[in-house]
Design a protein around this motif. Structure first.
Motif, short mmCIF file in Angstrom:
data_model
loop_
_atom_site.label_atom_id
_atom_site.label_comp_id
_atom_site.label_asym_id
_atom_site.label_seq_id
_atom_site.Cartn_x
_atom_site.Cartn_y
_atom_site.Cartn_z
N GLN A 282 -10.16 -56.91 32.50
CA GLN A 282 -8.51 -55.86 32.50
C GLN A 282 -8.11 -55.85 30.87
N ASN B 146 -9.08 -48.22 31.00
CA ASN B 146 -7.60 -48.50 31.58
C ASN B 146 -9.40 -48.51 33.35
N GLN C 57 -9.46 -50.12 37.24
CA GLN C 57 -8.90 -51.27 38.37
C GLN C 57 -9.79 -51.61 38.88
N SER D 265 -16.00 -51.56 39.77
CA SER D 265 -15.96 -51.28 38.54
C SER D 265 -16.35 -49.90 37.50
N CYS E 141 -13.86 -46.48 44.16
CA CYS E 141 -13.04 -47.17 42.86
C CYS E 141 -13.35 -46.88 41.66
N ASN F 3 -11.67 -45.27 38.44
CA ASN F 3 -11.82 -45.42 37.06
C ASN F 3 -12.46 -44.00 35.99
N SER G 126 -9.49 -42.14 35.65
CA SER G 126 -8.37 -42.23 35.02
C SER G 126 -8.68 -42.33 32.99
#
Ligand code: SAH
Length: 421
Positions: free
Chosen positions: A49, A59, A61, A106, A134, A138, A141
């Motif tokens: 990260q 950014n 998660q 990711s 997820c 990503n 965001s």
């Protein structure tokens, strides 16, 4: 490590942790200075990260129960794709469309690819619902939804399902599920127990596929035979040497000789990537082959041919090269670049006009006979000739290997020949 990889020099872990405080508790002091505890999953997650934020303004998660991508290794693969798409670093940035198969939680390849190459766009597939969700977060965001489209893959679909539509693509990439079973994971974990390599945080769903990575990528090879013209380059990463052998065999069985192999090395970990194409673009050996003797038998044929010039005078050799090119009918010089230590000339040819047989045929043809041709024939060969301390030919485009080799022989003979007195 790829020469353009940012992490050829290890990061300053302490400075990195100061800019990303969750990493601070994992800093350990060694004789060589501060580093992090590579055996801790939390440390690795925070490291990934921190690097993504500091070096790529991303950014990201990373759920605790999904794979944590090591950035230097993922970067190596992206850099190799850049090399494949523009091997001579010459083309202006035009829209490039890629497919990432199994993007993971990711969404690492599309995120990195978009940050590194402003003209890239992706379709990213993912079969695991948690990872898919997820990855969506990503993408959102980082405000990349206009460039990364996520596709929920289904088990009964082809792996390369985005190619079912009418769109064409420049490349596919994939880090396939590695293992064939839970037993195989356990065996491998046991073997690695005392090794200093980093821990793996993958879930079974993302790490296991029937037949392991070899079967997964061979399925992609079989599927690609149906979608030949829909994509310029199909590629995949491979974690085992035996899989590389299997995939090369599968390509050879299907008469695919236009392929490329590279090695992705990060610390103690060695991976490979393989790419193949049904198009006529050819890659220089520097991109398509590795000089590892033990892998020699797996390498694709050479697309780079070198001819030493011995003690020949550079200026004389250049003059002879120009003479040979202008005396060979049907060869068009497309561009020329002069650097301090080399001259590079781009060439195109519509066919073999230089062989003795071709010249005899031309002599026999009645003068002025253009055989009622109204349009010029298509280009059959494109190559780059570089003159430095040696003569180097790089095949750029074409399907006829014999034509390329014959051209190299013809020009080499002319440049190496003694001046006639
Ligand atoms: N690209 C990520 C994740 C690689 S792990 C990275 O490099 O870190 C392999 C991924 O492929 C997993 O997320 C798994 O869920 C996904 N996967 C497995 N089979 C798939 C299929 N048929 N189609 C799309 N994704 C698949």
């Amino acid at each position: 490590m790829h020469p353009r990889n940012l992490y050829n020099q290890p990061p300053d872990f302490l400075a990195l942790a100061n800019s990303h405080p969750p990493l601070l508790p994992y800093i350990v002091q060694t004789a060589n200075g501060p580093t992090i505890d590579f055996k801790s999953q939390d440390a690795l997650r925070h490291l990934t990260q921190a690097l993504l934020y500091k070096d790529f303004s991303l950014n990201v998660q990373l759920p605790v129960d999904r794979l944590c991508p090591p950035i230097p290794n993922r970067l190596n693969y992206i850099l190799w794709i850049q090399d494949i798409l523009d091997p001579f670093h010459s083309a202006p940035a035009i829209a490039v469309r890629g497919i990432d198969i199994g993007t993971g939680a990711s969404c690492i390849y599309p995120l990195l690819g978009c940050r590194m190459s402003p003209s890239w766009k992706f379709i990213a597939t993912e079969i695991d619902p948690l990872s898919f969700e997820c990855a969506s977060v990503n993408v959102a965001s980082n405000e990349l939804h206009s460039r990364i489209h996520l596709h929920k893959a289904l088990h009964h679909e082809p792996i390369l399902s985005p190619l079912l539509g009418s769109d064409t693509f420049d490349f596919t990439m994939c880090n396939p599920p590695f293992y064939s079973s839970r037993e195989e994971i356990e065996k491998s974990t046991l073997e690695k127990e005392f090794s200093p390599s980093a821990v793996c945080t993958g879930a079974d769903t993302e790490m296991i596929t029937p037949g392991g990575e070899s079967a997964f990528v061979r399925r992609m090879v079989t599927e690609s035979l149906t979608y030949r013209t829909k994509c310029r380059w199909f590629t995949s990463m491979l974690g085992k040497l035996s899989s590389l052998t299997d995939v090369v065999n599968s390509l050879r069985e299907n008469n695919v000789e236009n392929y490329a192999i590279t090695e992705l090395v990060q610390g103690q970990t060695r991976r490979w990537a393989i790419g193949w194409s049904f198009g006529d673009e050819r890659l220089p050996d520097s991109v398509s082959r590795i000089s590892n003797q033990s892998l020699h038998g797996l390498m694709p044929p050479h697309n780079t041919i070198r001819q030493p010039l011995g003690s020949a005078d550079g200026a004389v050799a250049l003059q002879k090269l120009r003479q040979a090119l202008s005396a060979t009918e049907g060869i068009i010089a497309t561009q020329e670049r002069t650097d301090p230590d080399r001259v590079t000339i781009g060439l195109a040819a519509t066919g073999n006009t230089w062989s003795r047989a071709a010249r005899r045929k031309k002599l026999k043809a009645p003068s002025g006979d253009t055989s009622q041709r109204t349009t010029s024939p298509p280009v059959a060969l494109m190559c780059q000739v570089t003159l430095s301390h040696e003569l180097e030919f790089n095949w750029v485009r074409g399907r006829d290997r014999a034509l390329f080799e014959s051209f190299c022989n013809h020009i080499s003979r002319k440049v190496a020949s003694k001046p006639s007195s």
